[in-house]
Design an enzyme around this catalytic site. Structure first.
Site, PDB file in Angstrom:
ATOM      1  N   TYR A   1      44.346  47.372  51.106  1.00 48.45           N
ATOM      2  CA  TYR A   1      43.473  47.492  49.921  1.00 48.45           C
ATOM      3  C   TYR A   1      44.126  48.373  48.851  1.00 48.45           C
ATOM      4  CZ  TYR A   1      39.099  48.464  47.345  1.00 48.45           C
ATOM      5  OH  TYR A   1      38.127  48.590  46.381  1.00 48.45           O
TER       6      TYR A   1
ATOM      7  N   LYS B   1      45.181  47.319  44.978  1.00 48.18           N
ATOM      8  CA  LYS B   1      44.611  47.950  43.786  1.00 48.18           C
ATOM      9  C   LYS B   1      45.681  48.711  42.995  1.00 48.18           C
ATOM     10  CE  LYS B   1      40.378  46.522  44.473  1.00 48.18           C
ATOM     11  NZ  LYS B   1      39.750  45.561  43.564  1.00 48.18           N
TER      12      LYS B   1
HETATM   13  P1  NAP Z   1      30.696  43.707  47.135  1.00 48.18           P
HETATM   14  O1  NAP Z   1      29.347  44.324  47.004  1.00 48.18           O
HETATM   15  O2  NAP Z   1      31.297  43.528  48.482  1.00 48.18           O
HETATM   16  O3  NAP Z   1      30.708  42.315  46.317  1.00 48.18           O
HETATM   17  C1  NAP Z   1      31.893  41.576  46.277  1.00 48.18           C
HETATM   18  C2  NAP Z   1      31.716  40.394  45.363  1.00 48.18           C
HETATM   19  O4  NAP Z   1      32.977  39.699  45.319  1.00 48.18           O
HETATM   20  C3  NAP Z   1      30.685  39.409  45.844  1.00 48.18           C
HETATM   21  O5  NAP Z   1      30.025  38.855  44.715  1.00 48.18           O
HETATM   22  C4  NAP Z   1      31.526  38.331  46.543  1.00 48.18           C
HETATM   23  O6  NAP Z   1      30.937  37.040  46.453  1.00 48.18           O
HETATM   24  C5  NAP Z   1      32.769  38.352  45.679  1.00 48.18           C
HETATM   25  N1  NAP Z   1      33.969  37.823  46.323  1.00 48.18           N
HETATM   26  C6  NAP Z   1      34.650  38.349  47.359  1.00 48.18           C
HETATM   27  N2  NAP Z   1      35.711  37.584  47.647  1.00 48.18           N
HETATM   28  C7  NAP Z   1      35.689  36.549  46.768  1.00 48.18           C
HETATM   29  C8  NAP Z   1      36.493  35.422  46.559  1.00 48.18           C
HETATM   30  N3  NAP Z   1      37.579  35.181  47.327  1.00 48.18           N
HETATM   31  N4  NAP Z   1      36.189  34.564  45.556  1.00 48.18           N
HETATM   32  C9  NAP Z   1      35.104  34.790  44.765  1.00 48.18           C
HETATM   33  N5  NAP Z   1      34.285  35.842  44.920  1.00 48.18           N
HETATM   34  C10 NAP Z   1      34.571  36.709  45.919  1.00 48.18           C
HETATM   35  O7  NAP Z   1      31.795  44.578  46.341  1.00 48.18           O
HETATM   36  P2  NAP Z   1      31.582  45.677  45.199  1.00 48.18           P
HETATM   37  O8  NAP Z   1      31.409  46.994  45.854  1.00 48.18           O
HETATM   38  O9  NAP Z   1      30.613  45.214  44.205  1.00 48.18           O
HETATM   39  O10 NAP Z   1      33.048  45.679  44.568  1.00 48.18           O
HETATM   40  C11 NAP Z   1      33.383  44.936  43.417  1.00 48.18           C
HETATM   41  C12 NAP Z   1      34.801  45.311  43.011  1.00 48.18           C
HETATM   42  O11 NAP Z   1      34.862  46.718  42.786  1.00 48.18           O
HETATM   43  C13 NAP Z   1      35.834  45.001  44.098  1.00 48.18           C
HETATM   44  O12 NAP Z   1      37.035  44.550  43.491  1.00 48.18           O
HETATM   45  C14 NAP Z   1      36.062  46.356  44.754  1.00 48.18           C
HETATM   46  O13 NAP Z   1      37.334  46.442  45.344  1.00 48.18           O
HETATM   47  C15 NAP Z   1      35.914  47.270  43.563  1.00 48.18           C
HETATM   48  N6  NAP Z   1      35.556  48.649  43.909  1.00 48.18           N
HETATM   49  C16 NAP Z   1      34.387  48.938  44.546  1.00 48.18           C
HETATM   50  C17 NAP Z   1      34.086  50.253  44.847  1.00 48.18           C
HETATM   51  C18 NAP Z   1      32.819  50.654  45.526  1.00 48.18           C
HETATM   52  O14 NAP Z   1      32.674  51.842  45.840  1.00 48.18           O
HETATM   53  N7  NAP Z   1      31.875  49.763  45.773  1.00 48.18           N
HETATM   54  C19 NAP Z   1      35.000  51.272  44.502  1.00 48.18           C
HETATM   55  C20 NAP Z   1      36.177  50.945  43.859  1.00 48.18           C
HETATM   56  C21 NAP Z   1      36.455  49.634  43.549  1.00 48.18           C
HETATM   57  P3  NAP Z   1      30.193  36.314  47.697  1.00 48.18           P
HETATM   58  O15 NAP Z   1      29.126  37.232  48.161  1.00 48.18           O
HETATM   59  O16 NAP Z   1      29.684  35.047  47.080  1.00 48.18           O
HETATM   60  O17 NAP Z   1      31.232  36.091  48.736  1.00 48.18           O
END
Ligand code: NAP
Length: 248
Positions: A155, A159
């Site tokens: 990961y 990133k």
């Molecule tokens: P999440 O709640 O796990 O949601 C992930 C989203 O991405 C879902 O809508 C999922 O869709 C979609 N997705 C995953 N793989 C996919 C694919 N191959 N094609 C199309 N859609 C896909 O994640 P989140 O926490 O909102 O994170 C969103 C972004 O922020 C990510 O890039 C993550 O790395 C980044 N981020 C998050 C955090 C945090 O603390 N949460 C911190 C830093 C960075 P489905 O449900 O339809 O599969």
């Protein structure tokens, strides 16, 4: 902030940060294209919520890891609206394991889902936006791409790669007036962080100067700023949205 007559594709917008980005950007006047991979019902619910609030939205299901599907999706949007104005590469996954137990497939799957997909999105956006000499892209990276993290060599590599890839796209896009920026969220309250054990969450909160996990809305508003004309002289930048965690 106000956007008029423009659209945006947000990958992974069926839930979590992506769903909030969709609602926030629709609230600022953008037509939002909500991408999902498996959560069709959740994506429809985001669309319904946006429309109920007076916004404009469309749902477009595809797997961002599938190059041909991503290329086709951008074509579909340009055919429908005449352009792709903005892109947010938000979709992302984790597959955490200590490095000694991590298989090459575990590493490659995360690189493909997070980094290769963002490359394809940025490339297709540059082509589509370049024709209009208008547009901006925000890539959702992570604090872990700046600091590294035990259990996340895959990961963090995805990133960290996204951060420097964004700078390279910014250099290539500048002559056409297309801006590329990143946000690096810290710990944001979504399904991704819900999966962490309670004691791990508490240990992280202790390292965050603002003393709490972030709200997805706080990431969405930073992204809206970077897409908007208010950030018209900002490109190749990485905006930290982490409650001051990088200082701790
Ligand atoms: P999440 O709640 O796990 O949601 C992930 C989203 O991405 C879902 O809508 C999922 O869709 C979609 N997705 C995953 N793989 C996919 C694919 N191959 N094609 C199309 N859609 C896909 O994640 P989140 O926490 O909102 O994170 C969103 C972004 O922020 C990510 O890039 C993550 O790395 C980044 N981020 C998050 C955090 C945090 O603390 N949460 C911190 C830093 C960075 P489905 O449900 O339809 O599969």
């Amino acid at each position: 902030m106000k956007f008029t007559g423009k659209n945006v594709l947000i990958t992974g917008a069926s839930r979590g940060i992506g769903a909030e980005i969709a609602k926030t950007l629709a609230g600022f006047g953008l037509k939002v294209w909500i991408n999902y991979r498996s959560g069709a019902e959740a994506a429809d619910a985001v669309k319904a919520e946006i429309e109920a609030a007076g916004g404009e939205a469309a749902v477009i299901g595809f797997d961002v890891s599938d190059e041909a599907a991503f290329v086709e999706a951008v074509k579909t949007i340009v055919d429908a609206d005449g352009e792709l104005s903005y892109l947010v590469n938000n979709a992302g996954i984790t597959n955490d394991k200590l490095a000694m137990r991590m298989k090459v497939e575990d590493f490659e799957d995360v690189i493909r889902a997070n980094l290769v997909s963002a490359f394809v999105g940025c490339r297709e956006a540059l082509k589509a936006m370049g024709k209009k000499r208008f547009g901006a892209v925000v890539n959702v990276a992570s604090i872990v791409g700046e600091t590294g993290n035990a259990g996340q060599v895959n990961y963090s590599a995805s990133k960290g790669g996204m951060i420097t890839m964004t700078k390279s796209f910014a250099l290539e896009g500048a002559a056409r007036g297309i801006r590329f920026n990143c946000v690096t969220p810290g710990f944001i309250a979504t399904d991704m962080t819900d999966a962490l054990k309670e004691e791990i969450k508490e240990a992280f909160v202790a390292r965050i100067p603002l003393g709490r996990f972030g709200d997805p809305k706080e990431v969405a508003e930073a992204i809206a700023f970077l897409l908007s004309d208010h950030a018209g002289y900002i490109t190749g930048e990485t905006l930290k949205v982490n409650g001051g965690m990088n200082m701790a």
